[in-house]
Design a protein around this motif. Structure first.
Motif, PDB file in Angstrom:
ATOM      1  N   TYR A 280       0.831  -1.194   0.000  1.00 40.40           N
ATOM      2  CA  TYR A 280       0.000   0.000   0.000  1.00 40.40           C
ATOM      3  C   TYR A 280       0.870   1.250   0.000  1.00 40.40           C
ATOM      4  CZ  TYR A 280      -3.919   2.952   0.960  1.00 40.40           C
ATOM      5  OH  TYR A 280      -4.879   3.913   0.850  1.00 40.40           O
ATOM      6  N   ALA A 281       1.871   1.262   0.917  1.00 30.98           N
ATOM      7  CA  ALA A 281       2.693   2.457   1.072  1.00 30.98           C
ATOM      8  C   ALA A 281       3.411   2.815  -0.220  1.00 30.98           C
ATOM      9  CB  ALA A 281       3.708   2.236   2.193  1.00 30.98           C
ATOM     10  N   PHE A 282       3.900   1.820  -0.936  1.00 28.07           N
ATOM     11  CA  PHE A 282       4.694   2.139  -2.114  1.00 28.07           C
ATOM     12  C   PHE A 282       3.840   2.368  -3.355  1.00 28.07           C
ATOM     13  CE2 PHE A 282       8.157  -0.407   0.111  1.00 28.07           C
ATOM     14  CZ  PHE A 282       8.606   0.729   0.749  1.00 28.07           C
ATOM     15  N   ARG A 283       2.564   1.984  -3.286  1.00 27.34           N
ATOM     16  CA  ARG A 283       1.780   2.076  -4.516  1.00 27.34           C
ATOM     17  C   ARG A 283       0.623   3.050  -4.468  1.00 27.34           C
ATOM     18  NH1 ARG A 283       1.403  -4.055  -6.687  1.00 27.34           N
ATOM     19  NH2 ARG A 283       3.496  -4.145  -7.537  1.00 27.34           N
ATOM     20  N   ALA A 284       0.127   3.350  -3.259  1.00 22.76           N
ATOM     21  CA  ALA A 284      -1.070   4.188  -3.169  1.00 22.76           C
ATOM     22  C   ALA A 284      -0.855   5.462  -3.962  1.00 22.76           C
ATOM     23  CB  ALA A 284      -1.345   4.534  -1.712  1.00 22.76           C
ATOM     24  N   THR A 285      -1.834   5.846  -4.731  1.00 24.84           N
ATOM     25  CA  THR A 285      -1.598   6.971  -5.625  1.00 24.84           C
ATOM     26  C   THR A 285      -2.588   8.097  -5.446  1.00 24.84           C
ATOM     27  OG1 THR A 285      -2.950   5.899  -7.272  1.00 24.84           O
ATOM     28  CG2 THR A 285      -0.573   5.589  -7.432  1.00 24.84           C
ATOM     29  N   LEU A 286      -3.695   7.876  -4.717  1.00 21.56           N
ATOM     30  CA  LEU A 286      -4.668   8.922  -4.519  1.00 21.56           C
ATOM     31  C   LEU A 286      -5.146   9.471  -5.862  1.00 21.56           C
ATOM     32  CD1 LEU A 286      -4.226  10.619  -1.302  1.00 21.56           C
ATOM     33  CD2 LEU A 286      -5.314  12.063  -2.930  1.00 21.56           C
ATOM     34  N   VAL A 329      17.428  13.317   8.759  1.00 24.07           N
ATOM     35  CA  VAL A 329      16.044  12.848   8.661  1.00 24.07           C
ATOM     36  C   VAL A 329      15.748  12.470   7.205  1.00 24.07           C
ATOM     37  CG1 VAL A 329      13.642  13.617   8.784  1.00 24.07           C
ATOM     38  CG2 VAL A 329      15.174  14.084  10.671  1.00 24.07           C
ATOM     39  N   GLY A 330      16.267  13.275   6.286  1.00 27.07           N
ATOM     40  CA  GLY A 330      16.107  12.944   4.872  1.00 27.07           C
ATOM     41  C   GLY A 330      16.714  11.592   4.521  1.00 27.07           C
ATOM     42  N   TYR A 331      17.878  11.282   5.088  1.00 24.51           N
ATOM     43  CA  TYR A 331      18.503   9.965   4.846  1.00 24.51           C
ATOM     44  C   TYR A 331      17.522   8.846   5.162  1.00 24.51           C
ATOM     45  CZ  TYR A 331      23.384  11.754   5.271  1.00 24.51           C
ATOM     46  OH  TYR A 331      24.569  12.388   5.143  1.00 24.51           O
ATOM     47  N   MET A 332      16.941   8.958   6.393  1.00 31.67           N
ATOM     48  CA  MET A 332      16.172   7.818   6.895  1.00 31.67           C
ATOM     49  C   MET A 332      14.838   7.705   6.184  1.00 31.67           C
ATOM     50  SD  MET A 332      17.209   8.069  10.875  1.00 31.67           S
ATOM     51  CE  MET A 332      17.761   9.745  10.913  1.00 31.67           C
ATOM     52  N   VAL A 333      14.179   8.861   5.937  1.00 34.51           N
ATOM     53  CA  VAL A 333      12.909   8.806   5.215  1.00 34.51           C
ATOM     54  C   VAL A 333      13.155   8.237   3.817  1.00 34.51           C
ATOM     55  CG1 VAL A 333      11.025  10.186   4.282  1.00 34.51           C
ATOM     56  CG2 VAL A 333      11.962  10.733   6.510  1.00 34.51           C
ATOM     57  N   GLY A 334      14.182   8.737   3.151  1.00 37.84           N
ATOM     58  CA  GLY A 334      14.484   8.245   1.807  1.00 37.84           C
ATOM     59  C   GLY A 334      14.772   6.757   1.819  1.00 37.84           C
ATOM     60  N   GLY A 335      15.613   6.325   2.782  1.00 36.56           N
ATOM     61  CA  GLY A 335      15.963   4.904   2.855  1.00 36.56           C
ATOM     62  C   GLY A 335      14.737   4.035   3.023  1.00 36.56           C
ATOM     63  N   ALA A 336      13.806   4.491   3.886  1.00 40.07           N
ATOM     64  CA  ALA A 336      12.611   3.681   4.134  1.00 40.07           C
ATOM     65  C   ALA A 336      11.726   3.583   2.894  1.00 40.07           C
ATOM     66  CB  ALA A 336      11.819   4.276   5.296  1.00 40.07           C
ATOM     67  N   TRP A 337      11.764   4.614   2.032  1.00 38.69           N
ATOM     68  CA  TRP A 337      10.863   4.628   0.874  1.00 38.69           C
ATOM     69  C   TRP A 337      11.516   4.128  -0.408  1.00 38.69           C
ATOM     70  CZ3 TRP A 337       5.683   5.690   0.866  1.00 38.69           C
ATOM     71  CH2 TRP A 337       5.166   6.168   2.076  1.00 38.69           C
TER      72      TRP A 337
END
Lengths: 520, 252
Positions: A280-286, A329-337
């Motif tokens: 869901y997280a990687f595909r949801a497009t709204l 914070v950008g590192y970690m958010v980016g890594g998770a996504w």
């Protein structure tokens, strides 16, 4: 008592705060021992919980003893804790960092807030309880309640400092309240569509009733994401952070900078993995012509570059570190996504590493300011000679921030860069390398100032507060300040050397997950 | 900047409206929140599982008692935060503008004080009634506590904060606020010491003269009392600190 360890992690700081209310107000000398005792119990309980996860895998603790209903997994009618490898790791970080900072606070709290010692330590303990409670809970609404506790306590812990701290705390209150209300709205929307509040149950209902395309769930997703982004100061929602961390009392900065943003990143990952599910997280497009993974990684790249550039132009030590946090914070958010296991592993590993790197640097800067009374980078003139041991610890922290082996910063960055290459997100890889380079420039400039003393031409500090009561500078660094600093510096090297164990450990929690790399 | 803010507000509003179209019908018995497995379980089984007539009270103080405990802690934190930020310990360390001059009249107004003397006992009795009646009707610890706190605020409004502080001193406020939370979390801790999980009230039947299900019902009253004590003390503390700019002297 082993099976009761998870609840003790949260209860120990809570009862510590109550004990301070009963005896600490009258006998101020007891406040610190009570705080240290409560945090030690909490750390012991965390280690016990960690060992349980190590031997038995993830487990659930039922508060109030209400068993799950129905066949199979069933649904939860009470509130439960759930500990897996990742939350156990984050809990350990919270317990260790809070205990180290409490030791460090011995002289600082007395010097900076002499007449409010009991209140300071009560808020301190309740903040730790709130952070640990958010990490361990498996209930989406319970998370909000503990989010309130950790937010209220952090506002107060910041504002108790100088008068400029009051204004920055007020900005934080506005931003934080917007974030918290977004989270509450998001959970409300989830409840309307699913009728449950337990994180795993929400996921089960979304899958069972095929709610992935439902607009309410998609809006809930956006709201919760915005909420955690505000709370973790993800660029461009970062404006509250630098002033709040720079003008707050030394101990507050040293406690909040390593923990608060990191716990929020953990919660983002928990939401992605447990509540909505990775597909869901990687595909949801709204209904929009983009996918989330690409969009968020692009935002992270911008955050990393912006944070680094802003850090480069700061002359105040704590401000500079605050902007580095925004880049991290950008590192970690980016890594998770990044939508692959390597990136997610890197993000979780970096939560641990970044907590200790930030801790080490903030503790070191606290020592510098306590000794010199000057919060500027220029105030570090000739410090290698004046306090070589503290500078050595600072150097380890700085090298880890730059990402040089054998410090842990190198290894988590390695995973993040690897994940970026695997996902083909070259701008993210570029942003990571750019940020390392900027960190190198920043810290080597500091080393130069500290190594080759110069005559100071401009003695007026940028950041001193004319209304604040002057805090006397220390002649020697007390053991209560140097010991936590050294433990954190050694931890940085330890976390680097045992990188394989830690990433395997994180992998054991992520291994069963299916990642859905976006097509194309 | 204003335009940007307006854009953000409009965007958020549009998102919320977009989601509303997808909601289940208003008041529908088949909506997940009304007719889902979880709510059906509460509606059908509260009487047999807890013997509490008011479902809301049972969910609040038993099924989700852990949430309610931390909601009480939120109130406690708010009180401490206000004292930590506002309380003037007499050395002007916070650097706020000086407190208002004592603007109380020499003699308290007869009509106001006599009316308050009439109202306050009734208010306090009613607060206890609301607290105790939470099992059957809307009410409980938070509401009862607020009314109890309001009765002290009324004394302060009529006679000045210092008179009210004679009944509820600063030291007492702190002790009461912490005691309230101790009553709540201590109840949970006793369950833990008796060998069950935190806040698992049924095990209290071993020390209360009742059966395990009735023990849940009784324990709810105990923890609600804790909530009321904390809320009352913190309500008054917040008023006293705000009204006097942290000096706790003079009146509004």
């Amino acid at each position: 008592m082993g099976e009761q360890a998870p609840i003790a992690i949260v209860l120990a700081p809570l009862f510590g705060a109550l004990l301070i209310a009963f005896v600490g107000i009258r006998f101020k000398a007891l406040c610190l021992p009570v705080t240290l005792g409560a945090l030690t119990v909490s750390l012991a309980a965390t280690i016990e919980t960690f060992r349980t996860v190590l031997s038995e895998g993830e487990f659930i603790y039922l508060i109030s003893g209400w068993e799950r209903l129905g066949e199979g997994k069933g649904i939860s009618i009470g509130i439960e804790y759930r500990v897996d490898a990742i939350s156990a790791l984050v809990l350990l970080v919270i317990a260790a960092v809070s205990l180290l900072v409490a030791v460090y606070s011995r002289t600082r709290v007395v010097a900076e807030t002499p007449d409010r010692i009991p209140y300071y330590y009560m808020l301190y303990l309740l903040l730790v309880a709130g952070l640990a409670g958010m990490t361990i809970t498996n209930d989406a609404f319970n998370l909000f309640v503990l989010l309130e506790i950790s937010s209220l306590t952090s506002y107060a812990l910041i504002a108790v400092g100088s008068r400029r701290a009051v204004l920055s705390a007020f900005n934080y209150v506005i931003m934080g309240t917007i974030g918290a209300s977004f989270y509450l709205l998001g959970v409300g929307y989830l409840y309307i569509k699913t009728g449950v509040l337990n994180m795993e149950d929400i996921h089960a209902v979304i899958v069972a009733n095929d709610l992935a395309e439902s607009p309410s769930i998609q809006v809930a997703f956006v709201l919760i994401l915005m909420a955690v982004w505000i709370k973790m100061a993800f660029f461009p929602l970062h404006a509250w952070l630098p002033n709040a961390y720079s003008y707050s009392p030394t101990t507050t900065g040293a406690l909040m900078a390593p923990l608060v943003t990191k716990v929020m990143i953990y919660i983002m990952i928990r939401m992605m993995v447990t509540v909505f599910g990775l597909d869901y997280a990687f595909r949801a497009t709204l209904g929009m012509p983009f996918n989330w993974s690409n969009l968020v990684v692009s935002l992270s790249s911008i955050a990393i570059v912006a944070g680094s550039v802003m850090a480069l132009s700061r002359r105040d030590l704590k401000k500079m570190l605050s902007y580095i946090i925004i880049a991290e914070v950008g590192y970690m958010v980016g890594g998770a996504w990044l939508a692959n296991e390597r990136g997610m592993t890197g993000a979780v590993y970096h939560i641990v590493n970044d907590a200790f790197m930030t801790l080490c640097l903030f503790l070191a800067v606290g020592v510098f300011i306590a000794r010199t009374g000057d919060p500027r980078i220029a105030g570090m003139n000739g410090l290698f000679k004046k306090m070589p041991i503290t500078m050595a610890a600072f150097t380890i922290g700085a090298l880890s921030m730059i990402g040089l082996p054998p410090t842990c910063g190198f290894f988590s960055k390695w995973y993040l860069v690897g994940g970026g290459i695997e996902a083909g997100q070259w701008h993210f890889v570029g942003a990571l390398l750019f940020s390392s380079l900027v960190n190198a420039v920043i810290f080597f400039r500091i080393f130069e100032i500290a190594y080759f003393p110069k005559e100071l031409s401009d003695p007026a500090p940028e950041c001193t507060d004319p209304d604040a009561a002057p805090v006397a500078t220390l002649q020697r660094t007390p053991l209560s300040m140097s010991l936590p600093l050294w433990i954190s510096a050694i931890a940085l090297i330890g976390l680097g050397i045992f990188n394989h164990t830690i990433t395997q450990w994180i992998g054991s929690a992520l291994g069963s997950l299916k990642f859905f790399p976006p097509a194309g | 900047m204003k335009g940007l803010a307006l854009f953000a507000v409009v965007l958020t509003g549009a998102l919320l409206l977009y989601a509303t179209g997808d909601f289940p019908a208003w008041g529908s018995v088949h909506s997940p929140a009304n007719g889902g497995e979880l709510s059906s379980h509460y509606i059908e089984n509260v009487r047999t599982e807890t013997k509490v007539p008011n479902i809301v009270t049972a969910v609040l103080a038993d099924y989700r008692s852990y949430d309610t405990m931390f909601e009480t802690v939120v109130v406690f934190v708010a009180g401490i935060a206000i004292i930590a930020l506002l309380r003037d310990f007499g050395n002007g360390s916070r650097g706020y503008p000086p407190a208002l001059a004592n603007n109380l009249p020499e003699e308290p107004d007869l009509i106001i004080t006599q009316t308050c003397n009439l109202v306050i006992p009734v208010l306090q009795i009613f607060a206890l009634y609301v607290l105790a009646h939470g099992h059957y009707s809307p009410g409980g610890g938070f509401q009862g506590g607020v009314m109890l706190g309001a009765s002290y605020i009324l004394i302060a409004l009529a006679n000045g904060v210092e008179v009210a502080m004679k009944a509820m001193s600063e030291r007492k406020i702190m002790l009461l606020a912490a005691t309230g939370i101790l009553i709540y979390s201590g109840t949970g801790l006793i369950c833990l010491l008796l060998g069950e999980n935190f806040l698992d009230y049924h095990v209290l039947s071993r020390i209360l003269p009742t059966d395990p299900i009735m023990a849940r019902s009784h324990a709810i009253l105990i923890v609600e009392t804790g909530v009321a004590v904390t809320v009352a003390a913190i309500m008054f503390s917040i008023y006293a600190n705000l009204a006097t700019r942290g000096t706790l002297k003079g009146g509004l």
